[in-house]
Design a protein around this motif. Structure first.
Motif, mmCIF file in Angstrom:
data_model
loop_
_atom_site.group_PDB
_atom_site.id
_atom_site.type_symbol
_atom_site.label_atom_id
_atom_site.label_comp_id
_atom_site.label_asym_id
_atom_site.label_seq_id
_atom_site.Cartn_x
_atom_site.Cartn_y
_atom_site.Cartn_z
ATOM 1 N N PRO A 25 51.659 -24.889 -7.900
ATOM 2 C CA PRO A 25 50.432 -24.224 -7.450
ATOM 3 C C PRO A 25 50.495 -23.996 -5.942
ATOM 4 O O PRO A 25 51.229 -24.683 -5.236
ATOM 5 N N LYS A 26 49.720 -23.056 -5.432
ATOM 6 C CA LYS A 26 49.744 -22.765 -4.005
ATOM 7 C C LYS A 26 48.767 -23.628 -3.223
ATOM 8 O O LYS A 26 48.862 -23.718 -2.005
ATOM 9 N N HIS A 27 47.819 -24.266 -3.911
ATOM 10 C CA HIS A 27 46.811 -25.067 -3.233
ATOM 11 C C HIS A 27 46.617 -26.386 -3.963
ATOM 12 O O HIS A 27 46.855 -26.483 -5.155
ATOM 13 N N GLY A 28 46.176 -27.395 -3.233
ATOM 14 C CA GLY A 28 45.898 -28.699 -3.826
ATOM 15 C C GLY A 28 47.091 -29.639 -3.722
ATOM 16 O O GLY A 28 48.168 -29.269 -3.253
ATOM 17 N N TRP A 29 46.873 -30.870 -4.147
ATOM 18 C CA TRP A 29 47.904 -31.902 -4.032
ATOM 19 C C TRP A 29 49.168 -31.546 -4.805
ATOM 20 O O TRP A 29 50.274 -31.880 -4.388
ATOM 21 N N ASP A 30 49.032 -30.884 -5.933
ATOM 22 C CA ASP A 30 50.207 -30.515 -6.731
ATOM 23 C C ASP A 30 51.052 -29.441 -6.054
ATOM 24 O O ASP A 30 52.190 -29.214 -6.452
ATOM 25 N N ALA A 31 50.510 -28.793 -5.042
ATOM 26 C CA ALA A 31 51.255 -27.767 -4.314
ATOM 27 C C ALA A 31 52.222 -28.366 -3.298
ATOM 28 O O ALA A 31 53.142 -27.695 -2.838
ATOM 29 N N LEU A 32 52.022 -29.641 -2.950
ATOM 30 C CA LEU A 32 52.869 -30.265 -1.934
ATOM 31 C C LEU A 32 54.262 -30.554 -2.470
ATOM 32 O O LEU A 32 54.430 -30.987 -3.611
ATOM 33 N N THR A 33 55.252 -30.348 -1.612
ATOM 34 C CA THR A 33 56.620 -30.734 -1.954
ATOM 35 C C THR A 33 56.726 -32.253 -1.842
ATOM 36 O O THR A 33 55.832 -32.915 -1.309
ATOM 37 N N ASP A 34 57.827 -32.806 -2.309
ATOM 38 C CA ASP A 34 58.029 -34.253 -2.199
ATOM 39 C C ASP A 34 57.991 -34.706 -0.745
ATOM 40 O O ASP A 34 57.383 -35.726 -0.411
ATOM 41 N N THR A 35 58.638 -33.943 0.135
ATOM 42 C CA THR A 35 58.656 -34.301 1.555
ATOM 43 C C THR A 35 57.257 -34.196 2.150
ATOM 44 O O THR A 35 56.832 -35.077 2.907
ATOM 45 N N GLU A 36 56.532 -33.144 1.812
ATOM 46 C CA GLU A 36 55.167 -33.001 2.312
ATOM 47 C C GLU A 36 54.290 -34.153 1.835
ATOM 48 O O GLU A 36 53.461 -34.668 2.582
ATOM 49 N N ARG A 37 54.483 -34.583 0.596
ATOM 50 C CA ARG A 37 53.710 -35.708 0.068
ATOM 51 C C ARG A 37 53.999 -36.975 0.870
ATOM 52 O O ARG A 37 53.082 -37.713 1.233
ATOM 53 N N THR A 38 55.273 -37.202 1.174
ATOM 54 C CA THR A 38 55.658 -38.375 1.961
ATOM 55 C C THR A 38 55.064 -38.297 3.362
ATOM 56 O O THR A 38 54.511 -39.277 3.870
ATOM 57 N N VAL A 39 55.166 -37.126 3.995
ATOM 58 C CA VAL A 39 54.591 -36.934 5.331
ATOM 59 C C VAL A 39 53.083 -37.157 5.273
ATOM 60 O O VAL A 39 52.512 -37.832 6.140
#
Length: 93
Positions: A25-39
């Motif tokens: 998805p383009k928006h929301g928590w599911d839109a984050l990449t693994d690295t973005e989630r870690t950051v």
């Protein structure tokens, strides 16, 4: 006479707008990449960008880009809002 509503091509285009090239998805928590989630997790703890960069072996500029992307995808405007959103998300079952 044609039926009402958008045709199949329009429905496919609309579906593509909601999701990026990689199917996320383009928006929301599911839109984050693994690295973005870690950051996001590190930033939410109050860690500054230089420390996040050192811990993840990234440049400060890369971390800054990730933070900007995270805020945009989550519709947030500050690191404080990110910390609140991350805490609320963890509290959900």
């Amino acid at each position: 006479m044609r039926g009402h509503g958008p045709g199949p091509a329009a429905r496919r285009r609309r579906a593509r707008w909601a999701r990026g090239r990689r199917g996320r998805p383009k928006h929301g928590w599911d839109a984050l990449t693994d690295t973005e989630r870690t950051v996001a997790e590190l930033v939410a703890t109050g860690m500054p960008n230089p420390d996040v960069a050192a811990q993840l072996f990234l440049s400060r500029r890369t971390v800054q880009s990730h933070v900007s992307s995270i805020l945009a995808k989550l519709g947030l405007t500050s690191r404080v809002e990110l910390a609140v959103a991350a805490t609320q998300r963890q509290a959900q079952p």
